[in-house]
Structures are given as C-alpha cells and as structure tokens.
Design a protein around this motif. Structure first.
Motif, PDB file in Angstrom:
ATOM      1  N   VAL A   1      23.883  30.564 -22.686  1.00 15.56           N
ATOM      2  CA  VAL A   1      22.583  30.430 -22.029  1.00 15.56           C
ATOM      3  C   VAL A   1      21.902  29.108 -22.403  1.00 15.56           C
ATOM      4  CG1 VAL A   1      20.270  31.408 -21.821  1.00 15.56           C
ATOM      5  CG2 VAL A   1      22.258  32.914 -21.844  1.00 15.56           C
ATOM      6  N   TYR A   2      21.782  28.834 -23.684  1.00 15.20           N
ATOM      7  CA  TYR A   2      21.052  27.642 -24.110  1.00 15.20           C
ATOM      8  C   TYR A   2      21.762  26.357 -23.703  1.00 15.20           C
ATOM      9  CZ  TYR A   2      18.539  30.907 -27.235  1.00 15.20           C
ATOM     10  OH  TYR A   2      17.816  31.942 -27.753  1.00 15.20           O
ATOM     11  N   MET A   3      23.072  26.277 -23.952  1.00 18.78           N
ATOM     12  CA  MET A   3      23.776  25.028 -23.680  1.00 18.78           C
ATOM     13  C   MET A   3      24.173  24.873 -22.219  1.00 18.78           C
ATOM     14  SD  MET A   3      26.036  24.124 -27.028  1.00 18.78           S
ATOM     15  CE  MET A   3      25.639  24.786 -28.645  1.00 18.78           C
ATOM     16  N   GLY A   4      23.957  25.915 -21.429  1.00 20.89           N
ATOM     17  CA  GLY A   4      24.125  25.759 -19.987  1.00 20.89           C
ATOM     18  C   GLY A   4      23.163  24.741 -19.415  1.00 20.89           C
ATOM     19  N   ALA A   5      22.125  24.402 -20.170  1.00 26.06           N
ATOM     20  CA  ALA A   5      21.130  23.421 -19.726  1.00 26.06           C
ATOM     21  C   ALA A   5      21.581  21.985 -19.935  1.00 26.06           C
ATOM     22  CB  ALA A   5      19.812  23.646 -20.476  1.00 26.06           C
TER      23      ALA A   5
ATOM     24  N   TYR B   1      21.410  12.779 -16.770  1.00 23.94           N
ATOM     25  CA  TYR B   1      20.808  14.058 -17.154  1.00 23.94           C
ATOM     26  C   TYR B   1      21.413  14.575 -18.450  1.00 23.94           C
ATOM     27  CZ  TYR B   1      19.621  18.972 -17.280  1.00 23.94           C
ATOM     28  OH  TYR B   1      19.170  20.186 -17.697  1.00 23.94           O
ATOM     29  N   LEU B   2      22.738  14.424 -18.594  1.00 30.70           N
ATOM     30  CA  LEU B   2      23.403  14.856 -19.826  1.00 30.70           C
ATOM     31  C   LEU B   2      22.795  14.163 -21.042  1.00 30.70           C
ATOM     32  CD1 LEU B   2      25.658  16.232 -21.457  1.00 30.70           C
ATOM     33  CD2 LEU B   2      27.178  14.354 -20.787  1.00 30.70           C
ATOM     34  N   PHE B   3      22.519  12.877 -20.924  1.00 32.26           N
ATOM     35  CA  PHE B   3      21.916  12.134 -22.038  1.00 32.26           C
ATOM     36  C   PHE B   3      20.535  12.689 -22.369  1.00 32.26           C
ATOM     37  CE2 PHE B   3      19.069   8.758 -23.486  1.00 32.26           C
ATOM     38  CZ  PHE B   3      19.742   8.328 -24.625  1.00 32.26           C
ATOM     39  N   TRP B   4      19.700  12.874 -21.337  1.00 31.05           N
ATOM     40  CA  TRP B   4      18.363  13.428 -21.529  1.00 31.05           C
ATOM     41  C   TRP B   4      18.439  14.801 -22.214  1.00 31.05           C
ATOM     42  CZ3 TRP B   4      13.141  12.768 -20.807  1.00 31.05           C
ATOM     43  CH2 TRP B   4      12.715  11.591 -20.195  1.00 31.05           C
TER      44      TRP B   4
END
Length: 483
Positions: free
Chosen positions: A425-429, A458-461
């Motif tokens: 759940v958390y790292m799905g973001a 987005y991955l970096f952010w």
C-alpha cells in the motif's frame, strides 16, 4: 447517460466476453481440476513479457506519448499474447487456457469491477463552489481524502476530491506538488485500513483475509505515516505559496456545495456488498477449468455492476459533465491491468515453486536462517516490487510466497502479513504504475492543464518524500510489526 453506458460497454466487452466464454466452459464436460502451470519447469525468459510490459508502461509514454495514447491497448495485448503463447508452447493449450481463465476470472475480474464501481459512483459526486488553493485548505482536502480512502476506496476518494483540488490550485504557478502529495496520501497511504481502501488489500480479502484485519493491525502505522506526510506537505506548500503573486491568492468567495448525494447511498451499498460477501458463505461454487468461483463473490460482483449502472441512471448528466468525468482513465486501467494480470502468470508460477523455482533467491532473501519469515525483507521487497510491478499482483505474489494461508498469516505470521500489506500500500505511491488510482489522478491532472512530471520525475519526487517514512518504519517501528 446512454453514451456513458455505451462507452462502458466498449471498455469492458472483452472482459465480459471472457466471462461468458468461461461460464459456458463450466457446463462442458471437463475434469474437476484442470492441469496447472508447473513453476519448476519455467525459467527467467518466461518473465520477459512481463518485464517488457512494465518497460512499455514506464518508457513509451515518455518517448512516444501520442503513439502510446493511441495504441497502448494493442501494445499491452501484444505482451499478453506473447505470454500466453509461451505458456502454450511449454505446457500445452489446455494449461494455458486454465491459467488464463484463473488470472482473469479468479483475480482480475473482481479487481476491475470494484474499481469500476467506485470510479463510476464517485464520479457522480460533484463538489461545487470556489475553494482557495491555500496551504490550509489544501491540507484539509488531503486530510479528508486520506480519511475517506479506507471507506470509499482510494479510487473513490481520489475521484471525488481530485477535481475540486485541481480547480482550487489551477491558477497557482506552482501546483504540481499538490497533486503529487494527493496521489501519495489519498490514492495510496489512506487506503491501508480496509479491503475497500486499496486494490492489494482487496486481493488479500479475496484470498481469505478478514475484512477488518488491517484496520486492527495497521492503524497506528498509517496515522503516523499520514500525519508526517501532511506535515511535510504543509511546509512545502507554504514555501511555494509565499513566493507566488498576491493576486493569485485572492478569489471571490463561493459557498461549497455537494451534489449527487444519491451516490453516497450507493457507496454505502458498495460497502454492504463487500461485507455481505465476507460474511455469507453458502458453500456453492462453479468450477471453470480449475478456477473455483464462489457464489457469494459472483453475487457481490453482480451487485457492484448494478450499483454502478444505478449511479449512471440516477445521477444528472450535467453533474458528471461539470466533473469532467470521462471513461478514459478507467479504460486505460482496465486494459493495462488485464495485461499485467496475464503477463504475471509465469512469474507467479515461478514464485509459487518456492525453493525449486527460478526465484528461489527471493524466497531465501525473505526467510531467516531458522526458516521463519524476515519481516523487514518482506516489507521492502513487497514495497519496491509494488512500485514497478503494480501493488495488487505484487501483494498476491508475496502473499503466496509467505505460504498463502490467510488463517496462518493473520495469526502466528501476522507481522509478515502486516509487512506485506504496508509495503504494497505505502510503496505503491512510488510510481504512476504502482497503484491503479495513480494513473487516473495523473491523467485527470494532465487533462486539466497541470504539468505533471514524467515517470522518472514522479519517481524522484515520491522517493524523496517517502523513503524517509519507510526507513522510520524499518528502524524505529511505532509498533512491533517489523521488529
């Protein structure tokens, strides 16, 4: 409304045709249990179509955006066909068909029907009036959305609030970060407390995990992570807001109103349908090429479809038009996730082979020397793979790797199940492909004129924001889950 219904029928006719064909197969003579795919006979090349699909989702929109937008369904279908052809070549057509039917009817269909119902019903709720895009108002919207996510789903909460949030901030020169935090909090972290909240938890529910298990076991961690993320957002938004022209910050007041309230009743009906399928166990099932379809799940999925169409019938067309509602986000999710659930078939089979399979190294990585699960490893491996493999099939992958017995995982291995749930759940973001609603929110933001970052941007952010949270859970656990 007819155009909306027609658009939906086009989007899902392939899934419907598959369901009809499978149900017809159910009444034809065949063995009670079809042959299954032997993961020990597979090696790493069989995972290449899945890798290629994920690479396509990550890279093609960046390099060839117009071509991807026009042909993503064909590209995804091509990778699916390569997967099925490789299975048929190795194990035969009957095994390939049984594996495909299981992926579509046993895993994908319920998953996409729930997303479709939440997307449709939430899209009929219109929040009107002017909301100033101030740090305080933005934080309130994010907090409300985070709290709603486990009740109406990350998809539902995101679809209800993303457009009011965009309208509030569209005139600000710096608004990208607002949508990024919205994806992290509302479309992911907030959904950690129920199967309705996030797709991977619904997959767990389908595997036998109690409906309220995550509510009882993850509420402390979710409150801490969500609270810290909201605090970080307020700091960042204040910094951006104070550097913007004063004229941008001043708007005429306009009362906020909520229209389409009938959809709130329909959301309650969705929740009731899920709870019904959890408590009603008639013991009746249909066997489709070895895939057991329980009556309560078939009834639940049927009710969800009916509820979605009731929303289309009972909601004024102008409410959806004012919302900028379109079928494209859910259509994209339906096509890409059908391909993901297909292409991951050999990967799941190899993982299911355990120490005798190609991914034996992964089993070793998440297992202590005494044979017990390594909970920190489960958290990080589940999470990082969720970011790039999508969190719903990844949850299923590690759920099976941990034994696949929901009773055991909720009992003596509860820490392992918590680690898998939090990681998914958390790292799905962390990426746009990590969770289905991420796609939808980004697509709506881009259509509205907000300059969203590329896949890697987005991955970096997201990594800069979230990795400290994950390290906190790892080294300073707020509850004895990862210890």
């Amino acid at each position: 409304m007819f155009s909306l219904v027609f658009s939906f029928s086009v989007t899902f006719r392939r899934s419907s045709a598959l369901a009809l064909a499978a149900l017809l197969l159910a009444v034809l003579p065949h063995s009670a249990h079809a042959a299954t795919l032997d993961g020990t006979a597979l090696n790493w090349p069989f995972a290449l179509p899945f890798t290629g699909l994920l690479f396509s989702i990550a890279i093609w929109p960046l390099l060839f955006p117009k071509f991807w937008h026009s042909h993503y369904g064909k590209i995804a279908a091509a990778w699916s066909l390569v997967t099925l052809a490789s299975i048929a070549w190795l194990a035969g057509g009957s095994v390939m068909l049984a594996a495909f039917v299981h992926a579509m009817l046993g895993e994908y269909l319920s998953f996409i029907i729930l997303l479709f119902a939440l997307y449709t019903v939430a899209g009929g709720i219109l929040v009107t009036g002017h909301i100033r895009g101030t740090p305080g108002n933005n934080a309130v919207i994010l907090a409300i959305g985070t709290a709603m996510a486990s009740i109406v789903g990350t998809t539902g909460a995101a679809m209800i609030l993303v457009r009011p949030l965009i309208r509030a901030n569209i005139s600000r020169p710096h608004n990208t970060h607002v949508v990024i935090f919205f994806i992290i909090l509302v479309a992911n972290v907030g959904g950690a407390l129920s199967p309705l909240g996030d797709p991977p938890l619904f997959v767990g529910f389908l595997q036998g995990v109690d409906f309220f298990w995550t509510t009882r076991n993850l509420w402390i961690q979710t409150i801490v992570v969500a609270g810290l993320l909201l605090a970080i957002f307020i700091v960042v938004d204040l910094w951006r807001f104070r550097g913007e022209p004063v004229a941008v910050q001043v708007e005429a007041p306009d009362p906020v109103r909520i229209r389409g309230l009938v959809n709130l009743v329909l959301i309650a009906a969705i929740i009731a349908s899920i709870l019904m399928s959890a408590s009603w166990r008639p013991g009746v099932a249909v066997d489709v090429l070895g895939t057991r379809l329980e009556l309560q799940n078939l009834v639940r999925d049927g009710l969800l479809v009916v509820i979605a169409f009731l929303s289309l019938w009972l909601t004024r067309d102008e409410h959806r038009e004012a919302n900028g509602f379109s079928w494209e986000p859910i259509r994209e999710v339906a096509k890409l996730f059908a391909a993901i659930f297909t292409a991951i078939i050999p990967v799941l089979a190899m993982l299911d082979a355990g120490k005798d399979g190609t991914f034996a190294w992964l089993l070793s990585a998440v297992t202590e020397r005494d044979g017990s699960p390594h909970q920190v490893a489960y958290f990080w491996y589940t999470g990082l793979m969720s970011a790039f493999l999508d969190n719903a099939p990844t949850y299923l992958l590690f759920f099976k790797l941990a034994g696949g017995d929901a009773t055991v995982l909720m009992g003596e291995l509860s820490g392992t199940l918590a680690a898998i749930s939090m990681g998914a759940v958390y790292m799905g973001a962390l990426t746009y492909i990590g969770n289905a609603p991420n796609f939808m929110v980004a697509a709506i933001a881009i259509e509205s004129g907000i300059k969203m970052p590329s896949f890697f941007g987005y991955l970096f952010w997201a990594a800069a924001i979230l990795i400290p949270m994950f390290l906190l859970l790892t080294f300073l656990p707020v509850a004895p889950v990862l210890s």
